[in-house]
Design a protein around this motif. Sequence first.
Motif, PDB file in Angstrom:
ATOM      1  N   GLU A 334       1.112  -1.454  -0.222  1.00  0.00           N
ATOM      2  CA  GLU A 334       0.166   0.296  -0.368  1.00  0.00           C
ATOM      3  C   GLU A 334       0.616   1.865   0.102  1.00  0.00           C
ATOM      4  O   GLU A 334       0.761   1.913  -1.273  1.00  0.00           O
ATOM      5  CB  GLU A 334      -0.900   0.320   1.487  1.00  0.00           C
ATOM      6  N   LEU A 335       2.266   1.313   0.648  1.00  0.00           N
ATOM      7  CA  LEU A 335       2.830   2.487   0.689  1.00  0.00           C
ATOM      8  C   LEU A 335       3.485   2.273  -0.026  1.00  0.00           C
ATOM      9  O   LEU A 335       3.801   3.326  -0.822  1.00  0.00           O
ATOM     10  CB  LEU A 335       4.090   2.133   2.279  1.00  0.00           C
ATOM     11  N   ARG A 336       4.035   1.371  -0.988  1.00  0.00           N
ATOM     12  CA  ARG A 336       4.390   1.479  -2.396  1.00  0.00           C
ATOM     13  C   ARG A 336       3.472   2.429  -3.571  1.00  0.00           C
ATOM     14  O   ARG A 336       4.056   2.960  -4.519  1.00  0.00           O
ATOM     15  CB  ARG A 336       5.103  -0.034  -2.618  1.00  0.00           C
ATOM     16  N   ARG A 337       2.732   2.258  -3.883  1.00  0.00           N
ATOM     17  CA  ARG A 337       1.680   2.626  -4.540  1.00  0.00           C
ATOM     18  C   ARG A 337       1.109   3.902  -3.998  1.00  0.00           C
ATOM     19  O   ARG A 337       1.085   4.951  -4.504  1.00  0.00           O
ATOM     20  CB  ARG A 337       0.212   1.787  -4.280  1.00  0.00           C
ATOM     21  N   ARG A 338       0.982   4.300  -2.641  1.00  0.00           N
ATOM     22  CA  ARG A 338       0.685   5.968  -1.843  1.00  0.00           C
ATOM     23  C   ARG A 338       1.766   6.761  -2.931  1.00  0.00           C
ATOM     24  O   ARG A 338       1.878   7.403  -3.571  1.00  0.00           O
ATOM     25  CB  ARG A 338       0.909   5.971  -1.202  1.00  0.00           C
ATOM     26  N   ALA A 339       3.694   5.842  -2.768  1.00  0.00           N
ATOM     27  CA  ALA A 339       4.468   6.219  -2.999  1.00  0.00           C
ATOM     28  C   ALA A 339       4.514   6.724  -4.722  1.00  0.00           C
ATOM     29  O   ALA A 339       5.332   7.560  -5.335  1.00  0.00           O
ATOM     30  CB  ALA A 339       5.769   5.564  -2.935  1.00  0.00           C
ATOM     31  N   GLU A 340       4.563   5.964  -5.331  1.00  0.00           N
ATOM     32  CA  GLU A 340       3.986   5.538  -6.893  1.00  0.00           C
ATOM     33  C   GLU A 340       2.732   6.830  -7.321  1.00  0.00           C
ATOM     34  O   GLU A 340       3.509   7.792  -8.048  1.00  0.00           O
ATOM     35  CB  GLU A 340       3.714   4.033  -7.536  1.00  0.00           C
ATOM     36  N   ALA A 341       1.869   6.965  -6.443  1.00  0.00           N
ATOM     37  CA  ALA A 341       0.724   7.841  -6.659  1.00  0.00           C
ATOM     38  C   ALA A 341       1.725   9.415  -6.273  1.00  0.00           C
ATOM     39  O   ALA A 341       1.464  10.601  -7.137  1.00  0.00           O
ATOM     40  CB  ALA A 341      -0.029   7.521  -5.723  1.00  0.00           C
ATOM     41  N   ASP A 342       2.394   9.658  -4.986  1.00  0.00           N
ATOM     42  CA  ASP A 342       3.136  10.812  -4.854  1.00  0.00           C
ATOM     43  C   ASP A 342       3.533  11.070  -5.960  1.00  0.00           C
ATOM     44  O   ASP A 342       4.032  12.407  -5.983  1.00  0.00           O
ATOM     45  CB  ASP A 342       3.477  10.645  -3.770  1.00  0.00           C
ATOM     46  N   LYS A 343       4.445  10.278  -6.334  1.00  0.00           N
ATOM     47  CA  LYS A 343       6.184  10.573  -7.235  1.00  0.00           C
ATOM     48  C   LYS A 343       4.892  11.388  -8.740  1.00  0.00           C
ATOM     49  O   LYS A 343       5.328  12.329  -9.245  1.00  0.00           O
ATOM     50  CB  LYS A 343       6.782   9.068  -8.115  1.00  0.00           C
ATOM     51  N   VAL A 344       3.896  10.885  -9.256  1.00  0.00           N
ATOM     52  CA  VAL A 344       3.120  11.360 -10.200  1.00  0.00           C
ATOM     53  C   VAL A 344       3.051  12.668  -9.863  1.00  0.00           C
ATOM     54  O   VAL A 344       2.387  13.696 -10.282  1.00  0.00           O
ATOM     55  CB  VAL A 344       2.127  10.210 -10.887  1.00  0.00           C
ATOM     56  N   LEU A 440      13.711   0.479  -2.603  1.00  0.00           N
ATOM     57  CA  LEU A 440      13.903  -0.660  -1.224  1.00  0.00           C
ATOM     58  C   LEU A 440      12.550  -1.239  -1.048  1.00  0.00           C
ATOM     59  O   LEU A 440      12.479  -2.278  -0.798  1.00  0.00           O
ATOM     60  CB  LEU A 440      13.112   0.593   0.049  1.00  0.00           C
ATOM     61  N   LEU A 441      11.161  -0.878  -1.822  1.00  0.00           N
ATOM     62  CA  LEU A 441      10.041  -1.105  -1.819  1.00  0.00           C
ATOM     63  C   LEU A 441       9.785  -2.404  -2.340  1.00  0.00           C
ATOM     64  O   LEU A 441       9.505  -3.631  -2.320  1.00  0.00           O
ATOM     65  CB  LEU A 441       8.943  -0.448  -2.128  1.00  0.00           C
ATOM     66  N   ILE A 442      10.577  -2.153  -3.823  1.00  0.00           N
ATOM     67  CA  ILE A 442      10.677  -3.675  -4.385  1.00  0.00           C
ATOM     68  C   ILE A 442      12.301  -4.326  -3.943  1.00  0.00           C
ATOM     69  O   ILE A 442      11.802  -6.076  -4.348  1.00  0.00           O
ATOM     70  CB  ILE A 442      11.309  -2.997  -5.735  1.00  0.00           C
ATOM     71  N   ILE A 447      12.515 -10.003  -1.550  1.00  0.00           N
ATOM     72  CA  ILE A 447      13.391 -11.189  -0.181  1.00  0.00           C
ATOM     73  C   ILE A 447      11.586 -11.444   0.179  1.00  0.00           C
ATOM     74  O   ILE A 447      11.651 -12.784   0.377  1.00  0.00           O
ATOM     75  CB  ILE A 447      13.650  -9.709   0.628  1.00  0.00           C
ATOM     76  N   MET A 448      11.021 -10.925   0.432  1.00  0.00           N
ATOM     77  CA  MET A 448       9.278 -11.511   1.085  1.00  0.00           C
ATOM     78  C   MET A 448       9.084 -12.990  -0.091  1.00  0.00           C
ATOM     79  O   MET A 448       8.553 -14.098   1.162  1.00  0.00           O
ATOM     80  CB  MET A 448       8.236 -10.367   0.625  1.00  0.00           C
ATOM     81  N   ILE A 449       8.932 -12.663  -1.378  1.00  0.00           N
ATOM     82  CA  ILE A 449       8.579 -13.684  -2.341  1.00  0.00           C
ATOM     83  C   ILE A 449       9.603 -14.493  -2.091  1.00  0.00           C
ATOM     84  O   ILE A 449       9.545 -16.363  -2.001  1.00  0.00           O
ATOM     85  CB  ILE A 449       8.635 -13.143  -3.844  1.00  0.00           C
TER      86      ILE A 449
END
Length: 522
Positions: A334-344, A440-442, A447-449
């Motif tokens: 969710e944070l990664r999606r928000r970061a992408e939206a903030d970046k755009v 960092l999120l990627i 690592i989780m996978i």
Amino acid sequence: TQASVYNNTARGAVVSALSGYNASIIAYGQTGTGKTYTMEGEAEAKLRGIIPRATEEIFGHIEGAVSSRKKFLVRASYLQIYNEVISDLLKPDRTNLAIREDKRRGVFVEGLSEWVVRSPKEVYGLMQRGAMTRATASTKMNEMSSRSHAVFIVIAEQLEYMSAEGEAPHSDPNGPASQAFKVGKLNLVDLAGSERVRLTGATGRRLEESKKINQSLSALGNVIAALTDAKPRHHIPYRDSKLTRILEDSLGGNCKTTMMAVVSPALESFAESLSTLKFANRAKNIQNEARVNEDLDQRGLLRKYEQEIKKLRGELENKSREILDKRKVLQLEELRRRAEADKVAALSALEERSREFMREKQEKRQLEHRLHSMSSQLLGGNALGAHNGEGVEASSAFRTALRTEHAKIEKEWGKKMEELEKERERLEEDKAQVDRYKQLLIKQRDIMIALTTRLNERDDTIQHLQEELDAYDAHQQRMEDVLDQKTAALIRLQKVALEHAGAPELRARLAAALAEVPEVEA
């Protein structure tokens, strides 16, 4: 009501099973009198039968008694006897099962599946599966007549960690304490009803089923008659029927048995009702010898499960230290999606500010050009006036005011340019920070996978080890059976050798030689 029937007749047997006794509840009577309804009932709470209520009683007791020092394990099985053939109702592919007898387990059905259950809901699911497989048919006396004997088996095992004599109870199972192991077995038997062909109108296949049902019930009556005979008999005909063989412990053995006689108020069923009551009266006189199935420090199935679960839990804890919780993974996504939206959004804002900056810069250039034009015109006009000898002083003052105004405008535009430059630098820093956070999120996702893959591999390994352990237990059981057979054969050979030895000297020598053979324990 169903509740009063359970409380007055069946509840005592269920409580005994929870205390470690073998208990049986047998419903006997004519076809169409409501045996299956009494045992199973309906889905509505008030109409539940003995089996659902017994299940709720068992799990209610476990919920109140379970602790760190006392563990429980409940297993269930469901079988039917149809035309003298035993089949597993929960695994229909298992048919024609054999009855075995073991010193440790007593009489049991070989190959019958046992299902570990953790709640009454799971037991209801097993009952529904078995009811779909059970043989039923329609007769003149009953639209849904049971054509087979059904036995629902519930095994409740309990393991209690007890302190040494004279010490306080240990709350830690790993501490120095002995272990008490109890096994209670509850047989819930729904017999097929006895039938008179002239009343049921059975023909063809239904007639053959009626013959087998009446034959097995007749064998049950013979066993009860032999057990209640005034003259003690050396032979009880348990083996005349599969039904009596399975109920051997329930009739005159290590069991607390409740016989429920179900009769019909119809006048045409008077003879059958009277026969049922006489049958129940004879069964009342059977003397069983019930005892608690208790053993200290016995390696039972529950303890094996406890040790295996403890081992697997330790392995999972070691692996789970390196694995984040799924909620954290979702939060990171969710944070990664928000970061992408903030970046755009930041890029869009930066582009908008850049366009605004370019517009203001263009306007500044236009304004400077106009000021330059106006200055040139004024200077030209002032030069002409000076040539004429007029306004020299005014021309000097005007140029001073013009330079002052020009410096003021340049200062304001310089401040605006500095603010825009700072805003651009701040947006560039935000963009770089968003890129770093995205990387960092990627990396965390990768690592989780990888950790999830390793955990799945560990689960497959644990499942494989469990299957190997089950196969080893089965092999050990077969080896014990072979050892018992070999021991019995050796004893018979010793007796035969002693009986056929002719001369006393030869018999004495043979007895001495056999005495040297080490005795094998069963």
